[in-house]
Write a protein that holds these residues in place. Structure first.
Motif, PDB file in Angstrom:
ATOM      1  N   VAL A 180       1.233  -5.164  -1.988  1.00 43.39           N
ATOM      2  CA  VAL A 180       1.896  -3.831  -1.606  1.00 43.39           C
ATOM      3  C   VAL A 180       2.201  -3.119  -2.694  1.00 43.39           C
ATOM      4  N   THR A 181       2.466  -3.653  -4.029  1.00 41.32           N
ATOM      5  CA  THR A 181       3.167  -2.826  -5.155  1.00 41.32           C
ATOM      6  C   THR A 181       1.727  -2.239  -5.652  1.00 41.32           C
ATOM      7  N   LEU A 182       0.571  -2.959  -5.543  1.00 42.17           N
ATOM      8  CA  LEU A 182      -0.482  -2.179  -6.178  1.00 42.17           C
ATOM      9  C   LEU A 182      -1.117  -1.163  -5.019  1.00 42.17           C
ATOM     10  N   THR A 183      -1.077  -1.169  -3.769  1.00 41.57           N
ATOM     11  CA  THR A 183      -1.260  -0.310  -2.499  1.00 41.57           C
ATOM     12  C   THR A 183      -0.495   1.012  -2.828  1.00 41.57           C
ATOM     13  N   VAL A 184       0.752   0.856  -2.895  1.00 46.70           N
ATOM     14  CA  VAL A 184       1.582   1.892  -3.150  1.00 46.70           C
ATOM     15  C   VAL A 184       1.416   2.742  -4.191  1.00 46.70           C
ATOM     16  N   GLN A 185       1.011   1.963  -5.345  1.00 51.32           N
ATOM     17  CA  GLN A 185       0.848   2.819  -6.566  1.00 51.32           C
ATOM     18  C   GLN A 185      -0.472   3.540  -6.660  1.00 51.32           C
ATOM     19  N   ALA A 186      -1.408   2.911  -5.619  1.00 60.79           N
ATOM     20  CA  ALA A 186      -2.652   3.553  -5.606  1.00 60.79           C
ATOM     21  C   ALA A 186      -2.475   4.996  -4.605  1.00 60.79           C
ATOM     22  N   VAL A 187      -1.460   4.902  -3.603  1.00 64.50           N
ATOM     23  CA  VAL A 187      -1.510   5.906  -2.620  1.00 64.50           C
ATOM     24  C   VAL A 187      -0.553   6.984  -3.437  1.00 64.50           C
ATOM     25  N   LEU A 188       0.218   6.823  -4.210  1.00 65.34           N
ATOM     26  CA  LEU A 188       1.065   7.644  -5.237  1.00 65.34           C
ATOM     27  C   LEU A 188       0.716   7.856  -6.438  1.00 65.34           C
ATOM     28  N   ALA A 321      -3.460   9.372   7.294  1.00 63.83           N
ATOM     29  CA  ALA A 321      -3.938   8.258   6.449  1.00 63.83           C
ATOM     30  C   ALA A 321      -2.930   7.668   5.491  1.00 63.83           C
ATOM     31  N   GLU A 322      -2.456   8.535   4.607  1.00 60.66           N
ATOM     32  CA  GLU A 322      -1.324   8.277   3.547  1.00 60.66           C
ATOM     33  C   GLU A 322      -0.163   7.651   4.113  1.00 60.66           C
ATOM     34  N   ILE A 323       0.357   8.200   5.188  1.00 58.83           N
ATOM     35  CA  ILE A 323       1.700   7.918   5.898  1.00 58.83           C
ATOM     36  C   ILE A 323       1.397   6.522   6.426  1.00 58.83           C
ATOM     37  N   LEU A 324       0.197   6.260   7.090  1.00 62.63           N
ATOM     38  CA  LEU A 324      -0.105   4.954   7.711  1.00 62.63           C
ATOM     39  C   LEU A 324      -0.036   3.678   6.607  1.00 62.63           C
ATOM     40  N   THR A 325      -0.798   4.174   5.585  1.00 62.89           N
ATOM     41  CA  THR A 325      -0.627   3.143   4.471  1.00 62.89           C
ATOM     42  C   THR A 325       0.667   2.815   4.028  1.00 62.89           C
ATOM     43  N   LEU A 326       1.350   3.839   3.737  1.00 64.21           N
ATOM     44  CA  LEU A 326       2.638   3.448   3.356  1.00 64.21           C
ATOM     45  C   LEU A 326       3.709   2.624   4.312  1.00 64.21           C
ATOM     46  N   GLY A 327       3.116   3.033   5.665  1.00 57.45           N
ATOM     47  CA  GLY A 327       3.896   2.276   6.763  1.00 57.45           C
ATOM     48  C   GLY A 327       3.585   0.800   6.630  1.00 57.45           C
ATOM     49  N   VAL A 328       2.230   0.780   6.672  1.00 57.78           N
ATOM     50  CA  VAL A 328       1.755  -0.725   6.648  1.00 57.78           C
ATOM     51  C   VAL A 328       2.534  -1.669   5.454  1.00 57.78           C
ATOM     52  N   SER A 369      -3.014  -5.233  12.814  1.00 54.59           N
ATOM     53  CA  SER A 369      -3.252  -4.051  13.630  1.00 54.59           C
ATOM     54  C   SER A 369      -2.924  -2.698  12.893  1.00 54.59           C
ATOM     55  N   ASP A 370      -1.760  -2.561  12.569  1.00 53.89           N
ATOM     56  CA  ASP A 370      -1.508  -1.243  11.618  1.00 53.89           C
ATOM     57  C   ASP A 370      -2.554  -1.313  10.550  1.00 53.89           C
ATOM     58  N   LEU A 371      -2.875  -2.150   9.797  1.00 55.43           N
ATOM     59  CA  LEU A 371      -3.424  -2.045   8.579  1.00 55.43           C
ATOM     60  C   LEU A 371      -4.887  -1.428   9.048  1.00 55.43           C
ATOM     61  N   GLU A 372      -5.394  -2.053  10.196  1.00 56.33           N
ATOM     62  CA  GLU A 372      -6.866  -1.481  10.793  1.00 56.33           C
ATOM     63  C   GLU A 372      -6.864  -0.092  11.064  1.00 56.33           C
ATOM     64  N   ASN A 373      -5.673   0.285  11.701  1.00 55.90           N
ATOM     65  CA  ASN A 373      -5.335   1.869  12.034  1.00 55.90           C
ATOM     66  C   ASN A 373      -5.510   2.720  10.721  1.00 55.90           C
ATOM     67  N   ALA A 374      -4.849   2.393   9.771  1.00 53.18           N
ATOM     68  CA  ALA A 374      -4.615   3.024   8.503  1.00 53.18           C
ATOM     69  C   ALA A 374      -6.113   3.187   7.919  1.00 53.18           C
ATOM     70  N   ILE A 375      -6.943   1.846   8.194  1.00 53.47           N
ATOM     71  CA  ILE A 375      -8.438   2.196   7.566  1.00 53.47           C
ATOM     72  C   ILE A 375      -9.157   2.994   8.636  1.00 53.47           C
ATOM     73  N   SER A 376      -8.995   2.910   9.754  1.00 55.71           N
ATOM     74  CA  SER A 376      -9.584   3.984  10.772  1.00 55.71           C
ATOM     75  C   SER A 376      -9.221   5.393  10.512  1.00 55.71           C
ATOM     76  N   ALA A 377      -7.972   5.578  10.094  1.00 58.41           N
ATOM     77  CA  ALA A 377      -7.446   7.125   9.637  1.00 58.41           C
ATOM     78  C   ALA A 377      -8.245   7.546   8.535  1.00 58.41           C
ATOM     79  N   GLY A 378      -9.053   6.744   7.657  1.00 63.08           N
ATOM     80  CA  GLY A 378      -9.409   7.513   6.359  1.00 63.08           C
ATOM     81  C   GLY A 378      -8.698   7.130   5.274  1.00 63.08           C
ATOM     82  N   CYS A 379      -8.010   6.039   5.158  1.00 57.93           N
ATOM     83  CA  CYS A 379      -7.346   5.539   3.937  1.00 57.93           C
ATOM     84  C   CYS A 379      -8.151   5.692   2.724  1.00 57.93           C
TER      85      CYS A 379
END
Length: 468
Positions: A180-188, A321-328, A369-379
């Protein structure tokens, strides 16, 4: 074995050193040298990294001939070892050091996420060294020598070599925090945070603060007190910097989202511990306690509400996509602490353990399921590491629950043809061990929802199967 997992990411080392040195390291020159790295899925803070690279050249000199007649034979490029000094910091530094030790013992290729070189496939070339010191509490230092290895190699199964199922579960939950730490760093990561992105971050933090306040409104007083500071941090939010040239902003967002569920797990008390409670925590003659079941229920509700909040925000945001990734990521932090609370749960029967297991598995599946939705949204960032760690945690939970079920008594159905006293039934079930009568009676009444203990049956009554 239970407890909260690390929630500070890169800022963990800076916070610890700042307190030890009596200064503000975060705003000092040394903080610019800190970077986030990960080896085998275990994140750590890195200050020193050295590597040599060149070509394999053989030089030939001939006797009696001038040096100008020397010859060279080039055998191609060669990567020399990467020598890394890292720090494992946080409340869970011992658990994290144990995970790093297992990484150093593991055969084959591993993934190194380097703050400067990026993602590399490496092998441990020499035995690593992990150091603890009484003068550095909450910090473990280690040195490791690695070599680049781009060639594929076979790997073992996810459950290979597991001997302690609960420790493995906690390690997998801790791995979720790392990813999660690495993911949030990548998004932001943008040098200048777009207004739309900073807006959804603020909205997510604000909504998270609101439902945490609602969920803890009627919680036991010790739980509310233990979460006060964390809730204040979340309510204050995180302001986007004008220049985002490091990971401080991303780490602050991660820490704000993780602090509340971590504080909830920290507040779990052992009813057998005899402690003197503050006056406001005492009701009648008994001090209030916080059981793991209460905390788990709150965390399960929080995960559902946070997932719904992120989904709602994505429908109106220009960066869905970014908000869904942060939500995940935020939901994954709650699930990681939920798994940390699993070790504090106590079960009367195997059936009770399986009911709790199914609730936890449902929360993990909803997260996937949320993670798959984030990927489908174009993460735009890779979520493979987070997906792997969540799946590994799911398997670890199933393994630990299975080991517990094998040690717990079964629930069996006892047919009653007539109405009998609950005490009579309890003595019959307990058999020769009269010390178990009270426990059998309490479980009998509670499990079957009996209104009057003297009037049990007729019908099928569920009782715990006794070992004797």
């Amino acid at each position: 074995m239970s407890g909260t997992l690390s929630t500070l990411g890169v800022s963990s080392l800076t916070n610890v050193l700042s307190g030890a040195a009596g200064g503000n390291l975060v705003t000092g020159e040394l903080s610019r040298l800190l970077g986030t790295a990960a080896l085998g899925g275990v994140t750590f803070d890195i200050i020193d990294s050295r590597e040599a690279a060149g070509r394999r050249v053989a030089r030939f000199l001939f006797p009696g001939r001038p040096v100008e007649d020397q010859k060279f034979q080039d055998f191609g490029t060669i990567d020399q070892p990467i020598r890394i000094t890292g720090y494992l910091a946080g409340d869970d530094y011992v658990l994290r050091a144990d995970r790093m030790r297992k990484v150093l013992l593991k055969a084959g290729r591993q993934t190194l996420v380097h703050p400067w070189w990026g993602r590399l496939k490496v092998r441990v070339l020499e035995p690593g060294e992990i150091q603890f010191s009484a003068t550095r509490i909450r910090i473990a230092q280690f040195q490791v020598t690695l070599v680049r290895d781009p060639e594929p190699s076979a790997t073992g199964g996810l459950l290979e070599g597991i001997t302690d199922t609960l420790t493995n579960l906690l390690e997998q939950a801790d791995a979720i925090v790392d990813d999660v730490t690495l993911t949030v760093q990548a998004v932001l990561a943008p040098l200048t945070i777009p207004l739309a992105l900073s807006g959804v971050v603020g909205s997510l933090l604000s909504q998270a603060s609101g439902f945490w306040d609602s969920l803890t409104e009627s919680a036991p007083q010790p739980l509310q007190s233990g979460m006060t500071n964390a809730r204040a941090v979340l309510a204050a939010g995180v302001s986007a910097p004008a220049s985002n040239d490091d990971t401080n902003y991303a780490d602050a967002v991660t820490a704000a989202l993780a602090a509340v569920p971590a504080a909830a797990v920290t507040s779990i008390t052992d009813p057998s511990d005899k402690v003197v409670a503050p006056a406001q925590q005492v009701t009648g003659d008994a001090a209030q306690t916080v059981d793991a079941g209460t905390v788990s229920t709150i965390l399960l509700s929080a995960a559902v509400q946070l997932g719904a909040a992120a989904d709602t925000l994505s429908n109106t945001s220009t960066v869905p996509a970014e908000i869904l990734t942060l939500g995940v990521s935020a939901r994954a932090l709650i699930v990681s602490q939920l798994l940390a609370a699993w070790g504090s749960l106590s079960f009367v029967s195997g059936a009770d353990a399986m009911v709790a297991r199914d609730q936890f598995i449902a929360a993990i599946d909803a997260l996937l399921s949320d993670l798959e939705n984030a990927i489908s949204a174009g993460c735009s960032v890779s979520l493979s590491g987070l997906w792997t760690s969540i799946q590994s945690a799911r398997l670890a939970l199933l393994a630990d629950c299975s080991s517990q079920v094998g040690r717990l008594p079964r629930v069996v159905a006892m047919p009653l043809m007539a109405t009998v006293s609950g005490w009579t039934l309890a003595y019959a079930v307990a058999g020769d061990d009269v010390t178990q009568v009270q426990d059998v009676f309490d479980d009998l009444i509670g499990r079957n929802g009996i209104g009057h203990p003297a009037l049990v049956g007729p019908g099928s009554i569920q009782v715990l199967e006794q070992s004797t």
